[in-house]
Design a protein around this motif. Structure first.
Motif, PDB file in Angstrom:
ATOM      1  N   SER A 115     -55.021  11.422 -40.478  1.00 36.63           N
ATOM      2  CA  SER A 115     -53.992  12.373 -40.056  1.00 36.63           C
ATOM      3  C   SER A 115     -52.949  12.497 -41.145  1.00 36.63           C
ATOM      4  N   GLY A 116     -51.917  13.299 -40.885  1.00 38.56           N
ATOM      5  CA  GLY A 116     -50.810  13.433 -41.810  1.00 38.56           C
ATOM      6  C   GLY A 116     -49.506  13.142 -41.095  1.00 38.56           C
ATOM      7  N   LEU A 117     -48.425  13.155 -41.856  1.00 36.06           N
ATOM      8  CA  LEU A 117     -47.089  12.966 -41.292  1.00 36.06           C
ATOM      9  C   LEU A 117     -46.213  14.095 -41.818  1.00 36.06           C
ATOM     10  N   ARG A 118     -45.771  14.945 -40.915  1.00 35.57           N
ATOM     11  CA  ARG A 118     -44.957  16.100 -41.287  1.00 35.57           C
ATOM     12  C   ARG A 118     -43.523  15.886 -40.815  1.00 35.57           C
ATOM     13  N   ARG A 119     -42.620  16.623 -41.418  1.00 28.72           N
ATOM     14  CA  ARG A 119     -41.221  16.495 -41.026  1.00 28.72           C
ATOM     15  C   ARG A 119     -41.022  16.781 -39.538  1.00 28.72           C
ATOM     16  N   SER A 120     -41.850  17.689 -39.007  1.00 34.68           N
ATOM     17  CA  SER A 120     -41.738  18.023 -37.585  1.00 34.68           C
ATOM     18  C   SER A 120     -42.170  16.870 -36.687  1.00 34.68           C
ATOM     19  N   ASP A 121     -42.891  15.881 -37.246  1.00 35.25           N
ATOM     20  CA  ASP A 121     -43.318  14.710 -36.476  1.00 35.25           C
ATOM     21  C   ASP A 121     -42.221  13.644 -36.400  1.00 35.25           C
ATOM     22  N   LEU A 122     -41.204  13.776 -37.213  1.00 33.61           N
ATOM     23  CA  LEU A 122     -40.193  12.738 -37.337  1.00 33.61           C
ATOM     24  C   LEU A 122     -39.171  12.808 -36.212  1.00 33.61           C
ATOM     25  N   THR A 123     -38.496  11.709 -35.992  1.00 34.87           N
ATOM     26  CA  THR A 123     -37.457  11.611 -34.977  1.00 34.87           C
ATOM     27  C   THR A 123     -36.096  11.456 -35.662  1.00 34.87           C
ATOM     28  N   THR A 124     -35.046  11.746 -34.930  1.00 35.60           N
ATOM     29  CA  THR A 124     -33.699  11.611 -35.495  1.00 35.60           C
ATOM     30  C   THR A 124     -33.398  10.164 -35.838  1.00 35.60           C
ATOM     31  N   GLU A 125     -33.782   9.255 -34.942  1.00 34.66           N
ATOM     32  CA  GLU A 125     -33.596   7.817 -35.156  1.00 34.66           C
ATOM     33  C   GLU A 125     -34.918   7.203 -35.605  1.00 34.66           C
ATOM     34  N   PRO A 126     -34.924   6.447 -36.697  1.00 37.14           N
ATOM     35  CA  PRO A 126     -36.186   5.866 -37.174  1.00 37.14           C
ATOM     36  C   PRO A 126     -36.841   4.907 -36.185  1.00 37.14           C
ATOM     37  N   MET A 127     -36.025   4.224 -35.385  1.00 42.20           N
ATOM     38  CA  MET A 127     -36.596   3.274 -34.435  1.00 42.20           C
ATOM     39  C   MET A 127     -37.410   3.976 -33.348  1.00 42.20           C
ATOM     40  N   ASP A 128     -37.091   5.231 -33.057  1.00 44.41           N
ATOM     41  CA  ASP A 128     -37.890   5.969 -32.081  1.00 44.41           C
ATOM     42  C   ASP A 128     -39.288   6.231 -32.629  1.00 44.41           C
ATOM     43  N   LEU A 129     -39.371   6.545 -33.918  1.00 43.14           N
ATOM     44  CA  LEU A 129     -40.689   6.739 -34.536  1.00 43.14           C
ATOM     45  C   LEU A 129     -41.413   5.402 -34.659  1.00 43.14           C
ATOM     46  N   PHE A 130     -40.668   4.335 -34.983  1.00 38.48           N
ATOM     47  CA  PHE A 130     -41.277   3.010 -35.038  1.00 38.48           C
ATOM     48  C   PHE A 130     -41.878   2.634 -33.688  1.00 38.48           C
ATOM     49  N   GLU A 131     -41.141   2.873 -32.620  1.00 43.75           N
ATOM     50  CA  GLU A 131     -41.640   2.543 -31.285  1.00 43.75           C
ATOM     51  C   GLU A 131     -42.910   3.332 -30.968  1.00 43.75           C
ATOM     52  N   LYS A 132     -42.928   4.596 -31.338  1.00 46.28           N
ATOM     53  CA  LYS A 132     -44.105   5.429 -31.103  1.00 46.28           C
ATOM     54  C   LYS A 132     -45.305   4.897 -31.869  1.00 46.28           C
ATOM     55  N   TRP A 133     -45.108   4.568 -33.131  1.00 46.81           N
ATOM     56  CA  TRP A 133     -46.218   4.060 -33.944  1.00 46.81           C
ATOM     57  C   TRP A 133     -46.679   2.689 -33.457  1.00 46.81           C
ATOM     58  N   LEU A 134     -45.742   1.849 -33.031  1.00 45.75           N
ATOM     59  CA  LEU A 134     -46.119   0.532 -32.524  1.00 45.75           C
ATOM     60  C   LEU A 134     -46.955   0.663 -31.252  1.00 45.75           C
ATOM     61  N   LYS A 135     -46.570   1.558 -30.364  1.00 47.13           N
ATOM     62  CA  LYS A 135     -47.356   1.790 -29.150  1.00 47.13           C
ATOM     63  C   LYS A 135     -48.761   2.273 -29.495  1.00 47.13           C
ATOM     64  N   GLN A 136     -48.867   3.145 -30.482  1.00 48.63           N
ATOM     65  CA  GLN A 136     -50.179   3.636 -30.890  1.00 48.63           C
ATOM     66  C   GLN A 136     -51.011   2.528 -31.524  1.00 48.63           C
ATOM     67  N   ALA A 137     -50.373   1.633 -32.255  1.00 49.35           N
ATOM     68  CA  ALA A 137     -51.085   0.495 -32.844  1.00 49.35           C
ATOM     69  C   ALA A 137     -51.603  -0.436 -31.756  1.00 49.35           C
ATOM     70  N   ARG A 138     -50.814  -0.656 -30.719  1.00 48.06           N
ATOM     71  CA  ARG A 138     -51.252  -1.500 -29.610  1.00 48.06           C
ATOM     72  C   ARG A 138     -52.358  -0.825 -28.812  1.00 48.06           C
ATOM     73  N   THR A 139     -52.237   0.481 -28.600  1.00 46.22           N
ATOM     74  CA  THR A 139     -53.282   1.227 -27.891  1.00 46.22           C
ATOM     75  C   THR A 139     -54.596   1.169 -28.659  1.00 46.22           C
ATOM     76  N   ALA A 140     -54.492   1.181 -29.988  1.00 47.35           N
ATOM     77  CA  ALA A 140     -55.686   1.089 -30.834  1.00 47.35           C
ATOM     78  C   ALA A 140     -56.227  -0.334 -30.906  1.00 47.35           C
ATOM     79  N   GLU A 141     -55.559  -1.259 -30.207  1.00 43.94           N
ATOM     80  CA  GLU A 141     -55.962  -2.670 -30.135  1.00 43.94           C
ATOM     81  C   GLU A 141     -56.037  -3.323 -31.510  1.00 43.94           C
ATOM     82  N   ILE A 142     -55.058  -2.979 -32.332  1.00 48.27           N
ATOM     83  CA  ILE A 142     -54.946  -3.655 -33.625  1.00 48.27           C
ATOM     84  C   ILE A 142     -54.494  -5.090 -33.377  1.00 48.27           C
ATOM     85  N   PRO A 143     -55.209  -6.080 -33.888  1.00 50.62           N
ATOM     86  CA  PRO A 143     -54.819  -7.482 -33.664  1.00 50.62           C
ATOM     87  C   PRO A 143     -53.419  -7.756 -34.216  1.00 50.62           C
TER      88      PRO A 143
END
Length: 216
Positions: free
Chosen positions: A18-46
């Motif tokens: 995939s890619g990462l576009r400016r439209s994918d970004l959040t105002t607060e970086p921690m909101d994007l971090f939380e989103k990516w962390l949830k996706q990493a857990r959903t993907a069952e990354i150890p």
């Protein structure tokens, strides 16, 4: 030796998830971090919360090790450790720290820069007693980063303390604590084809975040 180095040099992988576009970004970086962390857990990354923690000793020598993230909010990230450990000794002299999350299967990385402050006694105690009893005992056993002659030293000490605390309360060791990392910058990296990766850097200003796209 030359042949082995050549084999490594020829390894190559295209990043095409995939890619990462400016439209994918959040105002607060921690909101994007939380989103990516949830996706990493959903993907069952150890060990999706594992982060590479980098510190620097008094001679300027960098050190790295994997540590588990235990809490985060809009401004801070928290981890726990032995306060006599190498990393803690470094942080006493230089509170600047770098954290790095690598989720290879998602072709993503996050770099965090900031400064640490010790956690309060009450927060450390609350977390310590939420851990499994064996982990609490393990904290008493290991004088982290100190030299030991054999593994038997650890195992025998563990069995001794397990018997000592068999039916009772395990107190918080005076040498065990935690740090909160005040986040000053976060970089989000998404792999792309032809090494034209997407990189966005959030840098804290007085009352907001400056956001820039970086060349790969």
């Amino acid at each position: 030796m030359t042949e082995k180095l050549t084999d490594i040099a020829n390894l190559h992988k295209e990043y095409t998830r995939s890619g990462l576009r400016r439209s994918d970004l959040t105002t607060e970086p921690m909101d994007l971090f939380e989103k990516w962390l949830k996706q990493a857990r959903t993907a069952e990354i150890p060990d999706a919360t594992a982060m590479n923690v980098s510190t620097v000793d008094k001679n300027g020598q960098p050190y790295q090790r994997l540590v588990l993230l235990k809490y985060f909010d809009q401004n801070e990230m928290v981890f726990f450790t032995n306060l006599n450990s190498r990393k803690a000794t470094h942080l006493q002299n230089n509170p600047r720290i770098s954290l790095h999350f690598s989720w290879n299967s998602l072709e993503r990385q996050i770099l965090v820069l900031g400064q640490v402050k010790p956690l309060s006694f009450f927060k450390v105690m609350k977390y310590f007693h939420s851990r499994p009893r064996e982990s609490q005992i393990g904290a008493w056993v290991s004088q982290q980063s100190s030299r030991i002659p054999t593994r038997n030293v650890l195992e025998n000490k563990f069995l001794e303390l397990k018997q000592k605390f068999k039916n009772g309360y395990i107190p918080l060791p005076s040498f065990w604590g935690g740090y909160r990392v005040k986040v000053e910058a976060m970089e989000f990296w998404q792999g792309r084809a032809y090494r034209l990766h997407d990189r966005f850097l959030y840098q804290r200003t007085i009352d907001s975040w400056q956001l820039d796209r970086l060349a790969p």
